[in-house]
Scaffold this motif. Sequence first.
Motif, PDB file in Angstrom:
ATOM      1  N   ALA A  69       0.813  -1.218   0.000  1.00  0.00           N
ATOM      2  CA  ALA A  69       0.000   0.000   0.000  1.00  0.00           C
ATOM      3  C   ALA A  69       0.846   1.267   0.000  1.00  0.00           C
ATOM      4  CB  ALA A  69      -0.916   0.000   1.223  1.00  0.00           C
ATOM      5  N   ARG A  70       2.149   1.151   0.155  1.00  0.00           N
ATOM      6  CA  ARG A  70       3.017   2.333   0.287  1.00  0.00           C
ATOM      7  C   ARG A  70       2.999   3.214  -0.950  1.00  0.00           C
ATOM      8  NH1 ARG A  70       7.960   0.848   4.151  1.00  0.00           N
ATOM      9  NH2 ARG A  70       6.773  -0.603   5.401  1.00  0.00           N
ATOM     10  N   ARG A  71       3.027   4.502  -0.678  1.00  0.00           N
ATOM     11  CA  ARG A  71       3.160   5.462  -1.780  1.00  0.00           C
ATOM     12  C   ARG A  71       4.536   5.292  -2.385  1.00  0.00           C
ATOM     13  NH1 ARG A  71       0.698   9.316   2.109  1.00  0.00           N
ATOM     14  NH2 ARG A  71      -1.493   9.420   1.509  1.00  0.00           N
ATOM     15  N   PRO A  76       0.179   1.509  -5.811  1.00  0.00           N
ATOM     16  CA  PRO A  76      -0.067   1.269  -4.384  1.00  0.00           C
ATOM     17  C   PRO A  76      -1.447   0.651  -4.146  1.00  0.00           C
ATOM     18  CG  PRO A  76       0.524   3.574  -4.781  1.00  0.00           C
ATOM     19  CD  PRO A  76       0.362   2.921  -6.107  1.00  0.00           C
ATOM     20  N   ALA A  78      -3.317   0.609  -1.539  1.00  0.00           N
ATOM     21  CA  ALA A  78      -4.276   1.471  -0.837  1.00  0.00           C
ATOM     22  C   ALA A  78      -5.068   2.310  -1.834  1.00  0.00           C
ATOM     23  CB  ALA A  78      -3.558   2.361   0.170  1.00  0.00           C
ATOM     24  N   CYS A  83      -8.287   3.908  -0.570  1.00  0.00           N
ATOM     25  CA  CYS A  83      -7.849   4.361   0.752  1.00  0.00           C
ATOM     26  C   CYS A  83      -6.650   5.288   0.600  1.00  0.00           C
ATOM     27  CB  CYS A  83      -7.467   3.164   1.625  1.00  0.00           C
ATOM     28  SG  CYS A  83      -8.864   2.082   1.984  1.00  0.00           S
ATOM     29  N   ARG A  84      -6.439   6.122   1.621  1.00  0.00           N
ATOM     30  CA  ARG A  84      -5.324   7.066   1.589  1.00  0.00           C
ATOM     31  C   ARG A  84      -3.990   6.385   1.878  1.00  0.00           C
ATOM     32  NH1 ARG A  84      -9.392   9.865   4.431  1.00  0.00           N
ATOM     33  NH2 ARG A  84      -8.434   9.100   6.328  1.00  0.00           N
ATOM     34  N   GLY A  85      -4.008   5.317   2.653  1.00  0.00           N
ATOM     35  CA  GLY A  85      -2.766   4.638   3.002  1.00  0.00           C
ATOM     36  C   GLY A  85      -3.029   3.257   3.550  1.00  0.00           C
ATOM     37  N   GLY A  86      -1.940   2.571   3.880  1.00  0.00           N
ATOM     38  CA  GLY A  86      -2.026   1.207   4.356  1.00  0.00           C
ATOM     39  C   GLY A  86      -2.785   1.051   5.663  1.00  0.00           C
ATOM     40  N   ARG A  87      -2.587   1.986   6.582  1.00  0.00           N
ATOM     41  CA  ARG A  87      -3.278   1.882   7.867  1.00  0.00           C
ATOM     42  C   ARG A  87      -4.796   1.960   7.681  1.00  0.00           C
ATOM     43  NH1 ARG A  87      -1.960   4.932  13.563  1.00  0.00           N
ATOM     44  NH2 ARG A  87      -4.007   4.625  14.474  1.00  0.00           N
TER      45      ARG A  87
END
Length: 146
Positions: A69-71, A76, A78, A83-87
């Motif tokens: 998911a990392r930018r 990615p 995410a 989603c905005r990011g992995g979390r």
Amino acid sequence: MAFPWVPDEGQDDPAGAVCAAVGLLDGLFTRVGEVTSGDLAGFTAQVEQLGRVVDALRVRAAGEVAWRARRGRERPLAGELGCRGGRELLERLTGIPGPAVSARVRLDEATRDREGPPGLPVPPAHPAVAAAVEAGLLGELVKLCV
């Protein structure tokens, strides 16, 4: 890794193995009372072992999702899943709160091989813990120690 609960033709598919395991375990909760007294101690120990294996898979799956998911990656995960990011993605996938997601990801990062500066492999920060988690000897509680 062999998955003893999956017929040989499913051994190469981790996602299929997990689906098969879930299918085998479905409904067992209500049947625990059927375990004989003579088998209950062994049953309980095996359930605990199963929990440690599942904990290890939760940690590795969360870490893999976070990595993908990392930018900066070509595609990615995410962003592909809105989603905005992995979390955020992990919170949506698992239904667990952010701090628990972060703990799983940190544990995965501490117990997996990483890539060093010129692309060289770097061993896990905690190789003994990594081996114990992979072997199903430690459950998710190990995150308190790493």
